[in-house]
Motif scaffolding. Structure first.
Motif, PDB file in Angstrom:
ATOM      1  N   UNK A 113       0.701  -1.063  -0.170  1.00 43.93           N
ATOM      2  CA  UNK A 113      -0.191   0.000   0.392  1.00 43.93           C
ATOM      3  C   UNK A 113       1.115   1.244   0.195  1.00 43.93           C
ATOM      4  N   UNK A 114       0.603   1.740  -0.947  1.00 44.59           N
ATOM      5  CA  UNK A 114       1.631   3.491  -1.278  1.00 44.59           C
ATOM      6  C   UNK A 114       2.328   3.231  -2.252  1.00 44.59           C
ATOM      7  N   UNK A 115       2.217   2.430  -2.344  1.00 39.28           N
ATOM      8  CA  UNK A 115       3.409   1.898  -3.467  1.00 39.28           C
ATOM      9  C   UNK A 115       2.423   2.896  -5.624  1.00 39.28           C
ATOM     10  N   UNK A 116       3.671   2.395  -6.256  1.00 36.11           N
ATOM     11  CA  UNK A 116       3.600   2.939  -7.539  1.00 36.11           C
ATOM     12  C   UNK A 116       3.333   1.247  -8.927  1.00 36.11           C
ATOM     13  N   UNK A 117       2.470   1.317  -9.284  1.00 37.91           N
ATOM     14  CA  UNK A 117       2.625   1.062 -10.246  1.00 37.91           C
ATOM     15  C   UNK A 117       2.323   1.416 -12.030  1.00 37.91           C
TER      16      UNK A 117
END
Length: 127
Positions: free
Chosen positions: A14-18
């Motif tokens: 959670x909080x990450x990017x893709x």
């Protein structure tokens, strides 16, 4: 009919990017409205974002507005979905879709509006 192949899915916290990519075959990519949809287990497929042929107008679902951004590069026959600040509820199979349009600045967002679909790519967000 355009052929679509998604890539870029994976598992993040959670909080990450893709960033998802959707590569299209053919030389008429610029005549298609592109859309991103997602489907979580046990739920219906839902719209996430859409972009007009020219890229000048976009649609983002309220649930992703401010976190996800759709874009396209007509020279590369590719559409993108940048996903930031990911949440566990974003977990789903993400599909790109295409629909021919005669209008450069129009977008569509309903599942039934699109006739060409990719195979989907899994996005899993852990808490």
């Amino acid at each position: 009919q355009v052929q679509l192949v998604e890539s870029g899915g994976g598992s993040v916290q959670a909080g990450g990017s893709l960033r998802l990519s959707c590569a299209a075959s053919g030389r008429t990519f610029s005549t298609y409205v592109m859309g991103w949809f997602r489907q979580a287990p046990g739920k219906e497929r839902e719209p996430v974002a859409a972009i007009s042929r020219s890229g000048s107008t976009t649609y983002h679902a309220d649930s992703v507005k401010g976190r996800f951004t759709i874009s396209r590069d007509n020279a590369k026959n590719t559409a993108y979905l940048q996903m930031n600040s990911l949440k566990p509820e974003d977990t789903a199979v993400y599909y790109c879709a295409a629909r021919f349009s005669s209008y450069s600045d129009t977008w569509y967002y309903k599942v039934a509006d699109f006739g060409s679909w990719g195979q989907g790519t899994q996005v899993t967000v852990s808490s």
